[in-house]
Design an enzyme around this catalytic site. Structure first.
Site, short mmCIF file in Angstrom:
data_model
loop_
_atom_site.label_atom_id
_atom_site.label_comp_id
_atom_site.label_asym_id
_atom_site.label_seq_id
_atom_site.Cartn_x
_atom_site.Cartn_y
_atom_site.Cartn_z
N THR A 157 0.82 -1.21 0.00
CA THR A 157 0.00 0.00 0.00
C THR A 157 0.86 1.27 0.00
O THR A 157 1.99 1.25 0.49
CB THR A 157 -0.91 0.01 1.25
OG1 THR A 157 -1.54 1.27 1.36
CG2 THR A 157 -0.10 -0.22 2.53
N ASP A 158 0.28 2.36 -0.48
CA ASP A 158 1.00 3.65 -0.42
C ASP A 158 1.09 4.18 1.02
O ASP A 158 1.86 5.10 1.30
CB ASP A 158 0.32 4.69 -1.33
CG ASP A 158 -1.12 5.00 -0.97
OD1 ASP A 158 -1.67 4.37 -0.04
OD2 ASP A 158 -1.71 5.88 -1.63
N TYR A 209 -1.97 -0.45 10.92
CA TYR A 209 -2.10 -1.10 9.60
C TYR A 209 -0.88 -0.80 8.74
O TYR A 209 -0.22 -1.72 8.23
CB TYR A 209 -3.38 -0.64 8.89
CG TYR A 209 -3.39 -0.96 7.41
CD1 TYR A 209 -3.46 -2.28 6.96
CD2 TYR A 209 -3.29 0.06 6.44
CE1 TYR A 209 -3.45 -2.58 5.59
CE2 TYR A 209 -3.28 -0.23 5.08
CZ TYR A 209 -3.36 -1.56 4.67
OH TYR A 209 -3.34 -1.86 3.33
P1 NAD Z 1 -9.76 -7.20 1.96
O1 NAD Z 1 -9.79 -6.95 3.42
O2 NAD Z 1 -10.96 -6.91 1.14
O3 NAD Z 1 -9.39 -8.73 1.69
C1 NAD Z 1 -8.39 -9.41 2.41
C2 NAD Z 1 -8.56 -10.90 2.16
O4 NAD Z 1 -7.53 -11.58 2.89
C3 NAD Z 1 -9.91 -11.44 2.66
O5 NAD Z 1 -10.47 -12.29 1.69
C4 NAD Z 1 -9.53 -12.22 3.92
O6 NAD Z 1 -10.39 -13.32 4.17
C5 NAD Z 1 -8.11 -12.66 3.59
N1 NAD Z 1 -7.32 -12.91 4.80
C6 NAD Z 1 -7.20 -12.09 5.88
N2 NAD Z 1 -6.42 -12.67 6.81
C7 NAD Z 1 -6.00 -13.86 6.29
C8 NAD Z 1 -5.16 -14.89 6.76
N3 NAD Z 1 -4.59 -14.83 7.97
N4 NAD Z 1 -4.94 -15.96 5.95
C9 NAD Z 1 -5.52 -16.03 4.73
N5 NAD Z 1 -6.34 -15.10 4.26
C10 NAD Z 1 -6.58 -14.01 5.03
O7 NAD Z 1 -8.49 -6.42 1.43
P2 NAD Z 1 -8.27 -5.65 0.06
O8 NAD Z 1 -8.75 -4.27 0.21
O9 NAD Z 1 -8.74 -6.49 -1.05
O10 NAD Z 1 -6.67 -5.59 0.05
C11 NAD Z 1 -5.90 -6.65 -0.51
C12 NAD Z 1 -4.43 -6.31 -0.38
O11 NAD Z 1 -4.15 -5.11 -1.09
C13 NAD Z 1 -3.97 -6.06 1.05
O12 NAD Z 1 -2.68 -6.61 1.18
C14 NAD Z 1 -3.93 -4.57 1.20
O13 NAD Z 1 -2.97 -4.17 2.13
C15 NAD Z 1 -3.55 -4.16 -0.21
N6 NAD Z 1 -4.03 -2.83 -0.65
C16 NAD Z 1 -5.34 -2.48 -0.52
C17 NAD Z 1 -5.77 -1.25 -1.01
C18 NAD Z 1 -7.22 -0.82 -0.94
O14 NAD Z 1 -7.54 0.33 -1.29
N7 NAD Z 1 -8.14 -1.67 -0.52
C19 NAD Z 1 -4.85 -0.37 -1.61
C20 NAD Z 1 -3.51 -0.76 -1.69
C21 NAD Z 1 -3.11 -2.00 -1.23
O1 DAU Z 2 -4.15 4.04 0.45
C1 DAU Z 2 -4.39 2.66 0.34
C2 DAU Z 2 -5.24 2.20 1.50
O2 DAU Z 2 -6.55 2.70 1.28
C3 DAU Z 2 -5.25 0.69 1.67
O3 DAU Z 2 -3.97 0.24 1.96
C4 DAU Z 2 -6.23 0.27 2.77
O4 DAU Z 2 -6.30 -1.13 2.85
C5 DAU Z 2 -7.59 0.83 2.43
O5 DAU Z 2 -8.52 0.52 3.45
C6 DAU Z 2 -7.52 2.34 2.23
O6 DAU Z 2 -7.23 3.01 3.48
P1 DAU Z 2 -7.98 4.38 3.91
O7 DAU Z 2 -7.90 4.50 5.37
O8 DAU Z 2 -7.51 5.51 3.07
O9 DAU Z 2 -9.48 4.00 3.42
P2 DAU Z 2 -10.91 4.22 4.10
O10 DAU Z 2 -11.92 3.87 3.05
O11 DAU Z 2 -11.01 3.57 5.43
O12 DAU Z 2 -10.94 5.79 4.31
C7 DAU Z 2 -10.77 6.69 3.25
C8 DAU Z 2 -10.79 8.10 3.82
O13 DAU Z 2 -12.12 8.38 4.30
C9 DAU Z 2 -9.89 8.27 5.02
O14 DAU Z 2 -9.34 9.60 4.97
C10 DAU Z 2 -10.81 8.15 6.22
C11 DAU Z 2 -12.13 8.68 5.69
N1 DAU Z 2 -13.35 8.06 6.26
C12 DAU Z 2 -13.44 6.71 6.25
C13 DAU Z 2 -14.56 6.08 6.74
C14 DAU Z 2 -14.67 4.57 6.77
C15 DAU Z 2 -14.38 8.86 6.72
O15 DAU Z 2 -14.29 10.11 6.68
N2 DAU Z 2 -15.50 8.26 7.20
C16 DAU Z 2 -15.64 6.90 7.25
O16 DAU Z 2 -16.69 6.39 7.73
#
Ligand code: NAD
Ligand code: DAU
Length: 361
Positions: free
Chosen positions: A143-144, A169
């Site tokens: 992640t960033d 995290y």
């Molecule tokens: P998510 O929470 O939607 O999915 C995570 C998955 O991992 C789930 O299916 C969960 O069951 C599985 N998991 C969790 N713990 C586990 C374990 N101990 N063993 C096996 N499986 C397990 O997450 P996401 O948003 O899809 O993110 C996926 C990856 O991308 C993560 O590594 C996250 O850090 C990274 N990432 C996410 C974002 C974002 O915006 N969501 C951005 C950049 C990077």
């Molecule tokens: O930047 C990449 C990351 O983006 C990933 O690595 C993480 O897994 C992913 O969850 C996401 O993190 P953020 O914390 O940026 O995402 P989130 O959707 O939780 O929140 C986005 C922004 O919105 C953040 O500034 C917090 C704000 N927020 C979030 C929630 C859930 C609110 O203001 N209200 C809310 O209820």
């Protein structure tokens, strides 16, 4: 449970392990690889935590080159058995605890999965590959947030920005990145890392900003905006992240890092207003109705002000670029939620967690 090997399994030569494939981004990566690379066998390993949902993959569940394995990456013995069974040439590692707010209330879960789980995977892959790294690849999806936060609007995160994580995290992801690099530098493991900005799109778990707002707008619930809503995120359509992962998996040099981002920065409050506007139109509500639900709440502890990615290395070296504009991606996302309302209803009722039992007994 018996491993679900399909007839042609051992005739196929590229066996790739994707971890976390039942989650948001992982499910899009699994779908892309299963549909695009028919000569690969894709094993999706997922513990099916609250964030894992096999309904995300119901369209490819029966594909010949796809197998699901339920298991936990913190269980080294299980991983060893899996590697012996399938003889993987590649790992694309997405399994993680991913929600910042949860990391603030339960940091240890993040240490266990994101740090210990990643080191387990590295150890097991290293042991299985036993120094024969020809044709092998260990791709760690990060992640960033490991880079911390930006204040100067002219600054962007590059691949050489110093790590400065603030939440449990991002600290756990930073730690896992360091281990991946250490295994490359110390043992010569063929590793690659990418650091991506905020994703949005179908199948996003409704605890995260965009799906939470869509769900609450639809149900006339308060829209909780942290602090003053001034924090900035760089949003990328999830399918474009999956396409970048494909390009990097196949095109990167060992030991490299790639940043992935949408060059698409939004202040949270502006994004919430935009979602309100789109939803008012879609739901046939008078303009301004949903914005009345906006509620400013206590700020997130340690809330990073701004993330912004410089993805020029990925664009120049591997030719990747986003396939959709933000307008197109957000429209597709809102449409997807409105036409798949049972998906979110199943999550909010907990029904989705019964899917595994129904599918696999
Ligand atoms: P998510 O929470 O939607 O999915 C995570 C998955 O991992 C789930 O299916 C969960 O069951 C599985 N998991 C969790 N713990 C586990 C374990 N101990 N063993 C096996 N499986 C397990 O997450 P996401 O948003 O899809 O993110 C996926 C990856 O991308 C993560 O590594 C996250 O850090 C990274 N990432 C996410 C974002 C974002 O915006 N969501 C951005 C950049 C990077
Ligand atoms: O930047 C990449 C990351 O983006 C990933 O690595 C993480 O897994 C992913 O969850 C996401 O993190 P953020 O914390 O940026 O995402 P989130 O959707 O939780 O929140 C986005 C922004 O919105 C953040 O500034 C917090 C704000 N927020 C979030 C929630 C859930 C609110 O203001 N209200 C809310 O209820």
């Amino acid at each position: 449970m018996e491993l679900g090997i399909k007839t042609s399994w051992f005739k196929m030569n590229k066996k790739i392990l994707i971890t976390g494939g039942a989650g948001f981004i992982g499910s899009h990566v699994v779908r892309l690889f299963v549909n695009k690379y028919k000569d690969y066998q894709i094993v999706n390993l997922d513990a099916l935590t609250y964030a894992g949902n096999l309904e995300n993959l119901k369209d490819i569940n029966q594909a010949k080159n796809y197998i699901f394995e339920k298991g936990d990456i913190t269980d080294a013995g299980f991983l060893e058995t899996l590697f012996k069974k399938y003889d993987f040439v590649g790992v694309i590692h997405l399994a993680a605890e991913s929600h910042v707010d949860r990391s603030i209330s339960d940091p240890m879960a993040f240490v266990m999965t994101n740090v210990i789980g990643t080191v387990n995977l590295l150890n097991v892959a290293k042991k299985a590959w036993n120094g024969n790294y020809e044709g092998k690849r260990f791709y760690h999806v990060s992640t960033d947030e490991v880079y911390g936060e930006l204040f100067d609007p002219k600054e962007f995160f590059t691949e050489t920005t110093k790590y400065d994580p603030h939440s449990p995290y991002s600290a756990s992801k930073a730690s896992s990145d360091h281990f991946v690099r250490a295994y490359h530098d110390t043992y010569g493991m063929p590793t690659v890392i990418s650091n991506c900005s905020n994703n949005y799109g179908p199948n996003h778990f409704p605890e995260k900003l965009i799906p939470l707002m869509i769900n609450n707008i639809k149900n006339n619930l308060p829209l909780p905006v942290y602090g003053k809503g001034e924090n900035v995120r760089d949003w990328l359509y999830v399918i474009d992240h999956a396409r970048a992962i494909d390009d990097i998996y196949h095109g990167a040099e060992n030991g490299e890092t790639y940043n992935i981002g949408g060059n698409n920065e939004w202040k949270n409050i502006d994004l919430v207003y935009l979602l309100c506007k789109i939803m008012d139109e879609k739901l046939g509500r008078a303009a301004g109705t949903s914005a009345g639900l906006i509620t400013f709440v206590k700020d997130r502890a340690g809330h990073d002000l701004r993330y912004a990615i410089d993805a020029s290395k990925l664009m120049k070296k591997l030719g990747w670029e986003p396939s959709v504009t933000f307008e197109q991606g957000l429209e597709a996302t809102v449409e997807w939620y409105l036409s798949n309302w049972d998906w979110i209803a199943n999550i909010t009722s907990g029904e989705y967690q019964k899917y595994y039992e129904e599918m696999y007994g």
